[in-house]
Design a protein around this motif. Structure first.
Motif, mmCIF file in Angstrom:
data_model
loop_
_atom_site.group_PDB
_atom_site.id
_atom_site.type_symbol
_atom_site.label_atom_id
_atom_site.label_comp_id
_atom_site.label_asym_id
_atom_site.label_seq_id
_atom_site.Cartn_x
_atom_site.Cartn_y
_atom_site.Cartn_z
ATOM 1 N N ASN A 79 0.866 -1.177 0.000
ATOM 2 C CA ASN A 79 0.000 0.000 0.000
ATOM 3 C C ASN A 79 0.907 1.233 0.000
ATOM 4 O O ASN A 79 1.422 1.627 1.033
ATOM 5 C CB ASN A 79 -0.919 0.019 1.218
ATOM 6 C CG ASN A 79 -1.910 1.177 1.187
ATOM 7 O OD1 ASN A 79 -1.792 2.083 0.357
ATOM 8 N ND2 ASN A 79 -2.883 1.159 2.087
ATOM 9 N N THR A 80 1.119 1.815 -1.164
ATOM 10 C CA THR A 80 2.090 2.894 -1.312
ATOM 11 C C THR A 80 1.526 4.264 -0.948
ATOM 12 O O THR A 80 2.171 5.289 -1.213
ATOM 13 C CB THR A 80 2.619 2.930 -2.751
ATOM 14 O OG1 THR A 80 1.517 3.089 -3.657
ATOM 15 C CG2 THR A 80 3.369 1.642 -3.080
ATOM 16 N N ASP A 81 0.353 4.299 -0.333
ATOM 17 C CA ASP A 81 -0.254 5.557 0.104
ATOM 18 C C ASP A 81 0.704 6.253 1.079
ATOM 19 O O ASP A 81 1.002 5.729 2.159
ATOM 20 C CB ASP A 81 -1.594 5.276 0.774
ATOM 21 C CG ASP A 81 -2.366 6.545 1.099
ATOM 22 O OD1 ASP A 81 -1.752 7.640 1.123
ATOM 23 O OD2 ASP A 81 -3.580 6.453 1.351
ATOM 24 N N LEU A 82 1.175 7.440 0.711
ATOM 25 C CA LEU A 82 2.171 8.140 1.527
ATOM 26 C C LEU A 82 1.568 8.783 2.770
ATOM 27 O O LEU A 82 2.305 9.406 3.547
ATOM 28 C CB LEU A 82 2.885 9.195 0.672
ATOM 29 C CG LEU A 82 3.754 8.624 -0.453
ATOM 30 C CD1 LEU A 82 4.326 9.740 -1.312
ATOM 31 C CD2 LEU A 82 4.877 7.763 0.115
ATOM 32 N N ARG A 83 0.279 8.627 2.995
ATOM 33 C CA ARG A 83 -0.320 9.049 4.267
ATOM 34 C C ARG A 83 -0.149 7.986 5.340
ATOM 35 O O ARG A 83 -0.416 8.243 6.520
ATOM 36 C CB ARG A 83 -1.804 9.358 4.067
ATOM 37 C CG ARG A 83 -2.074 10.579 3.181
ATOM 38 C CD ARG A 83 -3.527 10.720 2.847
ATOM 39 N NE ARG A 83 -3.996 9.607 2.021
ATOM 40 C CZ ARG A 83 -5.229 9.498 1.538
ATOM 41 N NH1 ARG A 83 -6.123 10.457 1.795
ATOM 42 N NH2 ARG A 83 -5.576 8.472 0.797
ATOM 43 N N LEU A 84 0.292 6.811 4.936
ATOM 44 C CA LEU A 84 0.430 5.678 5.849
ATOM 45 C C LEU A 84 1.864 5.573 6.347
ATOM 46 O O LEU A 84 2.802 5.461 5.562
ATOM 47 C CB LEU A 84 0.029 4.391 5.124
ATOM 48 C CG LEU A 84 -0.009 3.099 5.941
ATOM 49 C CD1 LEU A 84 -1.066 3.184 7.027
ATOM 50 C CD2 LEU A 84 -0.289 1.907 5.028
ATOM 51 N N THR A 85 2.043 5.600 7.669
ATOM 52 C CA THR A 85 3.374 5.455 8.250
ATOM 53 C C THR A 85 3.894 4.047 8.014
ATOM 54 O O THR A 85 3.166 3.067 8.177
ATOM 55 C CB THR A 85 3.336 5.728 9.766
ATOM 56 O OG1 THR A 85 2.870 7.062 9.979
ATOM 57 C CG2 THR A 85 4.713 5.570 10.390
ATOM 58 N N ASP A 86 5.167 3.942 7.642
ATOM 59 C CA ASP A 86 5.791 2.646 7.415
ATOM 60 C C ASP A 86 6.696 2.279 8.583
ATOM 61 O O ASP A 86 6.373 1.420 9.386
ATOM 62 C CB ASP A 86 6.575 2.670 6.111
ATOM 63 C CG ASP A 86 7.209 1.319 5.784
ATOM 64 O OD1 ASP A 86 6.704 0.288 6.268
ATOM 65 O OD2 ASP A 86 8.198 1.295 5.033
#
Length: 300
Positions: A79-86
């Motif tokens: 899930n490459t959504d940049l709102r999601l912390t990795d």
């Protein structure tokens, strides 16, 4: 016992702070904002690019001297959504010496959990002698040892007794070779030659599987000693060639990184992606701090 105590303490910290781990700290904040150009059905690069909202894929927080305190990356593998912390890395120091790195990860529901802790040990001369990483997920640990020559150059990174990386340096401490040894056999090596403003590296594999290959790496520097271009080209076969260009502000701070690709030695390079670097701070940056900031960005 030591690892059990670590697990309990880190879980308490996570429960207390949760997403506070992503909050801004320090005097300097860096945002790395990436864009990639899309390809059409014929695999040709177009002018369409990703990340139109200019969201960062990484934030780096540093103190007033340019020492990294925390890194936060965004967007996950599936899930490459940049709102999601990795991932979140917390760096802890003792008298300005890096002592501990704690790694947190997040799931796809924005829950942060501890993943590992790395402890660093130094010798009487102040050189890093070993680092031990303790895993939370499987209760394991792994120690890496380091060796140096008489000029304090790091010559060995030992992962296991028969698996290590070896470096050799010339009389003025320039890297001459970099090798991987696995099962006490040479697997691959880099050898280096130098001109006034370039370092030319030759990479060779030694797997003896009929698939060994050679490639070149040419690193170019400006008059201030900053890397301005890195090119990797296939020599013994066609394949992916890559070129990276670095751009700087007038004060020497990194401003932008561009990456180019070609898929054969007869094909021209095309701009594949670029990273804009945004820095937020209220303090004046001296040359030493700027150099440390650039090193953190490039070696992240």
């Amino acid at each position: 016992m030591k690892q059990t105590f670590f697990l309990i303490s880190i879980l308490i910290a996570t429960n207390l702070y949760g997403q506070e781990l992503t909050k801004k700290v320090g005097s300097i904040e860096i945002e790395l904002i990436g864009h990639q150009y899309l390809r059409n059905d014929d695999f040709e690069l177009t002018k369409k690019k990703t990340n139109k909202k200019n969201r960062p894929f990484e934030k780096i927080y540093l103190d007033s001297n340019g020492i990294v305190i925390k890194k936060v990356t965004f967007g996950k593998h599936h899930n490459t959504d940049l709102r999601l912390t990795d991932k979140i890395k917390i760096y802890q120091y003792n008298n300005e010496q890096l002592e501990e790195i704690v790694l947190y990860e997040s799931d796809y529901e924005k829950n942060v959990y501890p993943f590992s802790k790395t402890e660093l040990t130094y010798g009487t001369t102040g050189k890093l002698t070993d680092s031990t990483t303790y895993s939370i997920t499987d209760n394991s640990s792994h120690k890496i040892n380091f060796e140096y020559d008489e000029n304090s150059n790091k010559t060995k990174t030992i992962l296991y007794p028969d698996y290590y990386y070896e470096r050799n340096f010339d009389s003025i401490n320039r890297l001459k070779s970099f090798k991987q040894i696995f099962e006490n056999k040479l697997r691959w090596e880099w050898t280096y030659a130098y001109t006034e403003k370039q370092r030319i590296g030759t990479f060779r594999t030694h797997y003896n599987d009929g698939e060994d290959y050679t490639k070149l790496e040419i690193v170019s520097y400006n008059e201030k000693g900053n890397r301005i271009e890195i090119e990797e080209k296939q020599v013994s076969r066609d394949g992916l060639n890559e070129k990276t260009k670095f751009f700087f502000h007038p004060n020497g701070l990194l401003q932008k990184i561009e990456k180019y690709q070609s898929y054969s030695n007869s094909e021209e390079y095309g701009l594949n992606s670029f990273t804009d670097i945004k820095l937020k701070t209220k303090i004046n940056l001296d040359d030493g701090t700027i150099k440390r900031i650039n090193d953190v960005i490039v070696t992240k």
